[in-house]
Design a protein around this motif. Structure first.
Motif, short mmCIF file in Angstrom:
data_model
loop_
_atom_site.label_atom_id
_atom_site.label_comp_id
_atom_site.label_asym_id
_atom_site.label_seq_id
_atom_site.Cartn_x
_atom_site.Cartn_y
_atom_site.Cartn_z
N ILE A 224 0.83 -1.21 0.00
CA ILE A 224 0.00 0.00 0.00
C ILE A 224 0.87 1.25 0.00
CG2 ILE A 224 -1.65 1.32 1.38
CD1 ILE A 224 -2.77 -1.43 2.31
N THR A 225 1.93 1.25 0.80
CA THR A 225 2.83 2.41 0.85
C THR A 225 3.47 2.66 -0.51
OG1 THR A 225 3.34 2.02 3.19
CG2 THR A 225 4.89 3.37 1.94
N SER A 226 3.96 1.60 -1.13
CA SER A 226 4.63 1.74 -2.43
C SER A 226 3.66 2.22 -3.50
CB SER A 226 5.25 0.40 -2.84
OG SER A 226 6.14 0.56 -3.92
N MET A 227 2.45 1.69 -3.51
CA MET A 227 1.46 2.11 -4.50
C MET A 227 1.05 3.57 -4.27
SD MET A 227 -0.88 -1.34 -4.81
CE MET A 227 -1.93 -0.65 -6.09
N LEU A 228 0.91 3.95 -3.01
CA LEU A 228 0.53 5.32 -2.69
C LEU A 228 1.61 6.31 -3.12
CD1 LEU A 228 -1.44 7.29 -1.32
CD2 LEU A 228 -0.25 6.86 0.83
N VAL A 229 2.88 5.99 -2.81
CA VAL A 229 3.98 6.89 -3.19
C VAL A 229 4.13 6.92 -4.70
CG1 VAL A 229 6.44 7.35 -2.96
CG2 VAL A 229 5.15 6.56 -0.98
N SER A 230 3.92 5.78 -5.36
CA SER A 230 3.96 5.74 -6.81
C SER A 230 2.90 6.67 -7.41
CB SER A 230 3.75 4.31 -7.31
OG SER A 230 3.68 4.25 -8.71
N TRP A 231 1.72 6.63 -6.82
CA TRP A 231 0.63 7.49 -7.28
C TRP A 231 0.95 8.97 -7.06
CZ3 TRP A 231 -3.02 10.58 -4.53
CH2 TRP A 231 -4.12 11.01 -5.29
N VAL A 232 1.45 9.30 -5.88
CA VAL A 232 1.75 10.71 -5.55
C VAL A 232 2.86 11.26 -6.43
CG1 VAL A 232 2.66 12.23 -3.74
CG2 VAL A 232 0.89 10.56 -3.18
N THR A 233 3.83 10.40 -6.79
CA THR A 233 4.96 10.89 -7.60
C THR A 233 4.70 10.82 -9.10
OG1 THR A 233 6.03 8.69 -7.49
CG2 THR A 233 6.67 10.32 -5.82
N HIS A 234 3.52 10.36 -9.50
CA HIS A 234 3.16 10.39 -10.93
C HIS A 234 3.15 11.86 -11.38
CE1 HIS A 234 0.70 10.30 -14.57
NE2 HIS A 234 1.04 9.03 -14.66
N PRO A 235 3.72 12.16 -12.56
CA PRO A 235 3.84 13.56 -12.98
C PRO A 235 2.55 14.37 -12.90
CG PRO A 235 5.09 12.15 -14.46
CD PRO A 235 4.37 11.24 -13.52
N VAL A 236 1.43 13.81 -13.31
CA VAL A 236 0.16 14.56 -13.27
C VAL A 236 -0.29 14.79 -11.84
CG1 VAL A 236 -2.27 14.55 -13.93
CG2 VAL A 236 -0.53 13.71 -15.55
N ILE A 237 -0.28 13.74 -11.04
CA ILE A 237 -0.72 13.86 -9.64
C ILE A 237 0.21 14.80 -8.87
CG2 ILE A 237 -1.23 12.61 -7.52
CD1 ILE A 237 -3.12 12.03 -9.88
N PHE A 238 1.51 14.66 -9.11
CA PHE A 238 2.46 15.52 -8.41
C PHE A 238 2.23 16.98 -8.78
CE2 PHE A 238 6.55 17.73 -8.01
CZ PHE A 238 6.80 17.52 -6.66
N SER A 239 1.96 17.24 -10.04
CA SER A 239 1.76 18.62 -10.49
C SER A 239 0.55 19.28 -9.83
CB SER A 239 1.59 18.66 -12.02
OG SER A 239 2.77 18.25 -12.67
N PHE A 240 -0.54 18.51 -9.69
CA PHE A 240 -1.79 19.09 -9.18
C PHE A 240 -1.95 19.00 -7.67
CE2 PHE A 240 -2.88 18.75 -13.64
CZ PHE A 240 -3.64 19.90 -13.85
N PHE A 241 -1.29 18.00 -7.06
CA PHE A 241 -1.50 17.79 -5.62
C PHE A 241 -0.19 17.76 -4.82
CE2 PHE A 241 -5.12 15.82 -7.80
CZ PHE A 241 -6.17 16.52 -7.21
N GLY A 242 0.78 16.97 -5.31
CA GLY A 242 2.03 16.81 -4.56
C GLY A 242 2.81 18.09 -4.40
N TYR A 243 3.06 18.77 -5.52
CA TYR A 243 3.85 20.00 -5.47
C TYR A 243 3.15 21.10 -4.65
CZ TYR A 243 6.43 24.13 -6.97
OH TYR A 243 7.15 25.30 -6.98
N PRO A 244 1.86 21.38 -4.89
CA PRO A 244 1.19 22.38 -4.04
C PRO A 244 1.25 22.02 -2.55
CG PRO A 244 -0.14 21.91 -5.98
CD PRO A 244 0.97 20.91 -5.97
N GLY A 245 1.17 20.72 -2.25
CA GLY A 245 1.27 20.30 -0.86
C GLY A 245 2.63 20.61 -0.27
N LEU A 246 3.69 20.39 -1.06
CA LEU A 246 5.04 20.70 -0.58
C LEU A 246 5.22 22.21 -0.41
CD1 LEU A 246 7.23 18.23 -2.69
CD2 LEU A 246 6.53 18.00 -0.30
N VAL A 247 4.61 22.99 -1.29
CA VAL A 247 4.67 24.45 -1.16
C VAL A 247 4.04 24.89 0.16
CG1 VAL A 247 3.84 26.65 -2.09
CG2 VAL A 247 4.72 24.89 -3.65
N LEU A 248 2.90 24.30 0.50
CA LEU A 248 2.22 24.64 1.75
C LEU A 248 3.04 24.23 2.97
CD1 LEU A 248 -1.48 23.67 0.91
CD2 LEU A 248 -0.54 25.97 1.17
#
Length: 413
Positions: A224-248
């Motif tokens: 579950i951890t690996s699949m979740l991190v894989s999903w979060v680091t996907h370019p599209v997901i990271f652009s819309f959710f991961g990166y803004p989260g890191l900015v916050l």
């Protein structure tokens, strides 16, 4: 908004998930033979007679030393620039680490620094290939042979790398690999020991005979951890959710990433938790990925060399230069920059999440200072100046050139 670039990409594909599920439903002989099939395939890939799958890279080093007869007070020479867990394992065996400095051009052990560190209790040399770049294997093996020392090859970061046409891991008497989430083979944890010595291999297998099976709860937690991190680091997901989260998160983002990815110090109590077997599901993941490892490495090498060409000659930037005859797989694409934090901060504001990794100069860590007999200045400088730039498979050539252009502009300097 534009595509944002994550500092690393954890891959867990649908095909990998399918291999995992298929193994879950296998029974009897078909299930029990998976680990052996993976070991045989891996030995064939590396070019050794024997391969033994184990629970982690840390456990692999521990078992190598035990099988080689390491005892309390034995000394092992190794590069100061490495991950602290390696030193923890050595101390767990009540051995003494002896640090030597690195070659600044590629962060691998400097053979010229070895001989004056050899003493009456010296038994081993740990030959580590760093960031996917092989070290000067011939020089180290020559010194070890001259002084009757045993070389253990740490290829945890170098699966698929080569030295003079020979795969890393198979260059010394015994070697080992790690299959953690951030490696180029992810089997939800795990590692592999390789050797041509059948007696040594039998010794390792005897040491692991009492290990309990990996608990299913732990296996699925890792999945579950690996699949979740894989999903979060996907370019599209990271652009819309991961990166803004890191900015916050602001300054807190590094603490979060360390919590998720950085290994914890190895203790006797914690190490007992690694006395588990390598599951059939993990083996199935390894078999599936081994078939494509050279293809994936080639893609990363292609992007790294493009970045090399773009950054060559840029003022204030030092690139990795592999030793003659070495094939670097660029597990991590690392440059050296005096103004590291300024560059990382500037790239992040432009949508590129670079970092500085978890490799340190262990000779300068407070808990290892009593073992530090020399300055190891190159190791300290490399720790302070290294920057990891993204070169994972899904990046397009335009992403690479955009990143290079931002560095070339020098606005951050």
């Amino acid at each position: 908004m534009g595509t944002k670039i994550c500092r690393g990409r954890v891959i867990f594909t649908g095909a990998m998930f399918g291999s995992f599920l298929s193994a879950c439903f296998k029974r009897g002989r078909r299930r029990n033979r998976l680990a052996g099939d993976f070991e045989n395939a891996f030995a064939g890939y590396v070019g050794t007679r024997q391969a033994i799958a184990v629970s982690s890279g840390k456990m692999a080093l521990y078992l190598c030393l035990k099988a080689l007869g390491a005892v309390k007070g034995d000394e092992i020479i190794l590069a100061s620039y490495t991950v602290p867990e390696v030193i923890d394992v050595i101390l767990l065996l009540e051995m003494r680490p002896v640090f030597v400095d690195i070659i600044p051009e590629n962060a691998t052990m400097d053979p010229a620094a070895i001989e004056n560190k050899i003493g009456a209790r010296t038994k081993f040399i740990l030959m580590t290939h760093m960031h996917g770049c092989p070290c000067r294997v011939d020089d180290i093996l020559e010194i070890s042979g001259k002084h009757g020392l045993t070389v253990i090859e740490d290829a945890a970061q170098a699966l698929g790398a080569e030295y003079k046409g020979k795969k890393t891991g198979g260059c010394a008497k015994i070697g080992y690999f790690s299959f953690g989430m951030l490696k180029n083979m992810n089997t939800l944890g795990g590692g592999m020991i390789v050797t041509d010595d059948e007696h040594l291999a039998a010794g390792v297998r005897k040491l692991t005979a009492h290990f309990r099976p990996l608990p299913r709860k732990e296996l699925f937690k890792r999945l579950i951890t690996s699949m979740l991190v894989s999903w979060v680091t996907h370019p599209v997901i990271f652009s819309f959710f991961g990166y803004p989260g890191l900015v916050l998160l602001g300054a807190g983002k590094e603490a979060l990433l360390e919590t998720v990815f950085q290994a914890r110090p190895v203790t006797a109590d914690g190490f007992s938790g690694l006395e588990v077997g390598f599951s059939p599901e993990q083996a199935a993941l390894g078999i599936a990925q081994l078939a494509r490892i050279d293809i994936l490495n080639a893609e990363r090498i292609k992007k790294a060399r493009l970045l090399d060409r773009c950054l060559s000659g840029v003022s204030g930037i030092s690139l990795i230069t592999p030793p003659p005859g070495a094939k670097n797989i660029y597990l991590n694409y690392v440059i050296r920059v005096k103004q590291r934090n300024k560059l990382i901060g500037y790239l992040f504001r432009q949508g590129i999440d670079a970092g500085h990794g978890f490799v340190v100069s262990c000779a300068h860590q407070d808990r290892f200072l009593k073992f530090s007999g020399e300055n190891c200045g190159n190791s300290r400088e490399f720790e302070d100046e290294n920057v990891y730039l993204p070169v994972y498979d899904e990046l397009r050539p335009g992403d690479i050139t955009r990143m290079a252009r931002l560095i070339q502009e020098g606005v951050w300097n």
